[in-house]
Design a protein around this motif. Sequence first.
Motif, PDB file in Angstrom:
ATOM      1  N   TYR A   9      34.305  35.285  51.677  1.00 31.15           N
ATOM      2  CA  TYR A   9      34.329  34.448  50.481  1.00 31.15           C
ATOM      3  C   TYR A   9      35.047  35.218  49.385  1.00 31.15           C
ATOM      4  CZ  TYR A   9      32.824  31.921  46.323  1.00 31.15           C
ATOM      5  OH  TYR A   9      32.809  31.222  45.147  1.00 31.15           O
ATOM      6  N   GLU A  10      35.784  34.463  48.541  1.00 28.77           N
ATOM      7  CA  GLU A  10      36.474  35.105  47.434  1.00 28.77           C
ATOM      8  C   GLU A  10      36.679  34.105  46.308  1.00 28.77           C
ATOM      9  OE1 GLU A  10      40.261  38.097  46.909  1.00 28.77           O
ATOM     10  OE2 GLU A  10      40.301  36.674  48.567  1.00 28.77           O
ATOM     11  N   ASN A  11      36.475  34.574  45.068  1.00 26.96           N
ATOM     12  CA  ASN A  11      36.833  33.790  43.897  1.00 26.96           C
ATOM     13  C   ASN A  11      37.358  34.766  42.838  1.00 26.96           C
ATOM     14  OD1 ASN A  11      34.621  34.863  42.373  1.00 26.96           O
ATOM     15  ND2 ASN A  11      33.285  33.190  43.007  1.00 26.96           N
ATOM     16  N   ARG A  12      37.573  34.308  41.626  1.00 23.06           N
ATOM     17  CA  ARG A  12      38.187  35.180  40.618  1.00 23.06           C
ATOM     18  C   ARG A  12      37.263  36.292  40.123  1.00 23.06           C
ATOM     19  NH1 ARG A  12      38.145  31.858  34.980  1.00 23.06           N
ATOM     20  NH2 ARG A  12      39.024  33.817  34.255  1.00 23.06           N
ATOM     21  N   TRP A  13      35.971  36.227  40.449  1.00 21.85           N
ATOM     22  CA  TRP A  13      35.019  37.242  39.995  1.00 21.85           C
ATOM     23  C   TRP A  13      34.599  38.216  41.085  1.00 21.85           C
ATOM     24  CZ3 TRP A  13      34.292  32.007  38.882  1.00 21.85           C
ATOM     25  CH2 TRP A  13      34.576  31.655  37.567  1.00 21.85           C
ATOM     26  N   MET A  14      34.684  37.794  42.351  1.00 19.86           N
ATOM     27  CA  MET A  14      34.174  38.653  43.425  1.00 19.86           C
ATOM     28  C   MET A  14      34.801  38.342  44.772  1.00 19.86           C
ATOM     29  SD  MET A  14      30.489  37.032  44.425  1.00 19.86           S
ATOM     30  CE  MET A  14      29.959  36.523  42.821  1.00 19.86           C
ATOM     31  N   THR A  15      34.647  39.299  45.657  1.00 19.12           N
ATOM     32  CA  THR A  15      34.980  39.132  47.066  1.00 19.12           C
ATOM     33  C   THR A  15      33.749  39.523  47.866  1.00 19.12           C
ATOM     34  OG1 THR A  15      37.311  39.671  46.719  1.00 19.12           O
ATOM     35  CG2 THR A  15      36.470  39.930  48.949  1.00 19.12           C
ATOM     36  N   VAL A  16      33.404  38.714  48.853  1.00 17.47           N
ATOM     37  CA  VAL A  16      32.315  39.055  49.759  1.00 17.47           C
ATOM     38  C   VAL A  16      32.942  39.294  51.122  1.00 17.47           C
ATOM     39  CG1 VAL A  16      30.147  38.299  50.803  1.00 17.47           C
ATOM     40  CG2 VAL A  16      30.713  37.594  48.467  1.00 17.47           C
ATOM     41  N   ARG A  17      32.629  40.466  51.666  1.00 15.22           N
ATOM     42  CA  ARG A  17      33.196  40.780  52.977  1.00 15.22           C
ATOM     43  C   ARG A  17      32.079  41.163  53.937  1.00 15.22           C
ATOM     44  NH1 ARG A  17      34.324  46.284  50.712  1.00 15.22           N
ATOM     45  NH2 ARG A  17      33.394  47.582  52.341  1.00 15.22           N
ATOM     46  N   GLU A  18      32.374  40.993  55.213  1.00 12.83           N
ATOM     47  CA  GLU A  18      31.453  41.405  56.263  1.00 12.83           C
ATOM     48  C   GLU A  18      32.142  42.482  57.083  1.00 12.83           C
ATOM     49  OE1 GLU A  18      28.837  38.607  58.643  1.00 12.83           O
ATOM     50  OE2 GLU A  18      30.341  39.188  60.139  1.00 12.83           O
ATOM     51  N   TRP A  68      16.609  38.808  28.062  1.00 12.68           N
ATOM     52  CA  TRP A  68      17.282  39.634  27.063  1.00 12.68           C
ATOM     53  C   TRP A  68      17.963  40.803  27.758  1.00 12.68           C
ATOM     54  CZ3 TRP A  68      17.833  38.402  22.042  1.00 12.68           C
ATOM     55  CH2 TRP A  68      17.019  37.376  21.549  1.00 12.68           C
ATOM     56  N   ASN A  69      19.092  41.219  27.208  1.00 13.75           N
ATOM     57  CA  ASN A  69      19.787  42.389  27.724  1.00 13.75           C
ATOM     58  C   ASN A  69      20.732  42.939  26.661  1.00 13.75           C
ATOM     59  OD1 ASN A  69      21.230  39.812  29.217  1.00 13.75           O
ATOM     60  ND2 ASN A  69      22.731  41.210  28.347  1.00 13.75           N
ATOM     61  N   PHE A  70      21.245  44.124  26.916  1.00 13.32           N
ATOM     62  CA  PHE A  70      22.281  44.675  26.057  1.00 13.32           C
ATOM     63  C   PHE A  70      23.584  43.944  26.351  1.00 13.32           C
ATOM     64  CE2 PHE A  70      19.580  48.629  26.251  1.00 13.32           C
ATOM     65  CZ  PHE A  70      19.196  48.592  24.921  1.00 13.32           C
ATOM     66  N   PRO A  71      24.470  43.814  25.357  1.00 18.67           N
ATOM     67  CA  PRO A  71      25.774  43.175  25.597  1.00 18.67           C
ATOM     68  C   PRO A  71      26.507  43.875  26.739  1.00 18.67           C
ATOM     69  CG  PRO A  71      25.430  43.544  23.247  1.00 18.67           C
ATOM     70  CD  PRO A  71      24.314  44.248  23.963  1.00 18.67           C
ATOM     71  N   GLN A  72      27.124  43.070  27.595  1.00 16.45           N
ATOM     72  CA  GLN A  72      27.808  43.630  28.761  1.00 16.45           C
ATOM     73  C   GLN A  72      28.778  42.627  29.335  1.00 16.45           C
ATOM     74  OE1 GLN A  72      24.901  43.644  32.315  1.00 16.45           O
ATOM     75  NE2 GLN A  72      23.577  43.702  30.501  1.00 16.45           N
ATOM     76  N   GLY A  73      29.769  43.119  30.053  1.00 15.06           N
ATOM     77  CA  GLY A  73      30.713  42.234  30.706  1.00 15.06           C
ATOM     78  C   GLY A  73      31.857  43.003  31.330  1.00 15.06           C
ATOM     79  N   SER A  74      32.677  42.264  32.076  1.00 14.39           N
ATOM     80  CA  SER A  74      33.818  42.861  32.764  1.00 14.39           C
ATOM     81  C   SER A  74      35.104  42.168  32.327  1.00 14.39           C
ATOM     82  CB  SER A  74      33.648  42.758  34.283  1.00 14.39           C
ATOM     83  OG  SER A  74      33.529  41.405  34.672  1.00 14.39           O
ATOM     84  N   TYR A  75      36.208  42.779  32.697  1.00 13.11           N
ATOM     85  CA  TYR A  75      37.498  42.163  32.422  1.00 13.11           C
ATOM     86  C   TYR A  75      37.641  40.903  33.266  1.00 13.11           C
ATOM     87  CZ  TYR A  75      39.348  46.187  29.841  1.00 13.11           C
ATOM     88  OH  TYR A  75      39.577  47.170  28.902  1.00 13.11           O
ATOM     89  N   PRO A  76      38.305  39.861  32.737  1.00 12.91           N
ATOM     90  CA  PRO A  76      38.503  38.632  33.512  1.00 12.91           C
ATOM     91  C   PRO A  76      39.385  38.868  34.739  1.00 12.91           C
ATOM     92  CG  PRO A  76      39.183  38.346  31.201  1.00 12.91           C
ATOM     93  CD  PRO A  76      38.851  39.783  31.398  1.00 12.91           C
ATOM     94  N   ASP A  77      39.180  38.065  35.736  1.00 10.71           N
ATOM     95  CA  ASP A  77      40.010  38.052  36.951  1.00 10.71           C
ATOM     96  C   ASP A  77      40.093  39.408  37.631  1.00 10.71           C
ATOM     97  OD1 ASP A  77      40.629  35.277  36.755  1.00 10.71           O
ATOM     98  OD2 ASP A  77      42.021  35.784  35.136  1.00 10.71           O
ATOM     99  N   ARG A  78      39.026  40.179  37.554  1.00  8.08           N
ATOM    100  CA  ARG A  78      38.926  41.488  38.214  1.00  8.08           C
ATOM    101  C   ARG A  78      40.016  42.468  37.787  1.00  8.08           C
ATOM    102  NH1 ARG A  78      38.169  40.235  44.338  1.00  8.08           N
ATOM    103  NH2 ARG A  78      39.053  38.219  43.895  1.00  8.08           N
ATOM    104  N   ARG A  79      40.525  42.264  36.567  1.00  7.05           N
ATOM    105  CA  ARG A  79      41.515  43.213  36.033  1.00  7.05           C
ATOM    106  C   ARG A  79      40.853  44.555  35.783  1.00  7.05           C
ATOM    107  NH1 ARG A  79      43.352  42.301  30.890  1.00  7.05           N
ATOM    108  NH2 ARG A  79      41.740  40.799  30.526  1.00  7.05           N
ATOM    109  N   ALA A  80      41.681  45.566  35.720  1.00  7.05           N
ATOM    110  CA  ALA A  80      41.207  46.906  35.378  1.00  7.05           C
ATOM    111  C   ALA A  80      41.627  47.208  33.948  1.00  7.05           C
ATOM    112  CB  ALA A  80      41.797  47.936  36.337  1.00  7.05           C
ATOM    113  N   GLY A  81      40.953  48.131  33.326  1.00  7.83           N
ATOM    114  CA  GLY A  81      41.297  48.539  31.973  1.00  7.83           C
ATOM    115  C   GLY A  81      40.401  49.673  31.525  1.00  7.83           C
ATOM    116  N   ALA A  82      40.651  50.165  30.336  1.00  7.99           N
ATOM    117  CA  ALA A  82      39.878  51.276  29.792  1.00  7.99           C
ATOM    118  C   ALA A  82      38.448  50.827  29.495  1.00  7.99           C
ATOM    119  CB  ALA A  82      40.541  51.802  28.528  1.00  7.99           C
TER     120      ALA A  82
END
Length: 189
Positions: free
Chosen positions: A14-23, A70-84
Amino acid sequence: MEPTIRTVSSRVVYENRWMTVREDRIERPDGSRGIYGVVEKSDFALVIPAENGGFHMVEEYRYPIGRRTWNFPQGSYPDRRAGAPEDLARHELAEETGFRAGTMTPLGYLHCSHGTSTQGFHVFLATDLEAGETAREPEEQDMRQRFVTREDFKRYIRDGAITDDSSLAAYTLLLLHEEAQGLRATPQN
C-alpha cells in the motif's frame, strides 16, 4: 554491524502521499523464515513551546483512535519531502499555535514506533515566544490550543487527556535537558 534479520524479499502492499506499507520476507538468525510488515513514514518535528512555567499545547480529534487528545505541536513535511528539522519545527509551531520562537533548542531524536515503523522525530524546545496568527491545514480545522501549567500537564497524563507517546517522550527529553542545565532539581518536577 550486520543486521541479525536478513531481508529475503520485499514488496509494497500500500502507498499514498503520507506512507508506504511494505511486507518483507525475512530470515532470522536461526534460519527460520517469516514476514515483517513495515510502515515507512517521513520523520517529523515535535515542538515544546514553553514559557511562564508551562506549555502551549494543541488538542484535536485523532481519527485512528476515535477521540480528542492533547499533544505538543508536531508534524512532517508534505508528500514525504525531506528538509531541515529545525525549519520544520518552526513551521509546525507557527502553523498550529501562531507562535514564533526566538530560540529553538534541539533536545534529541527518538523513534515513535520502532517495532512497526521507520518514522522518528526531532524534539525542540521553543522559547522566547511571540504570538501571531495560525495557518492550520484543513485536517487541523478542529484544533484547539491552550496554555497548561506543568501540574496541568501531569494531570492530563493521569486523566488520559494526553496519550500521545511522542509528547510524553519529548517531555522526558525536556526533563533531562533541564536537569543537565541545572534548571530543575530532579526529573520528577
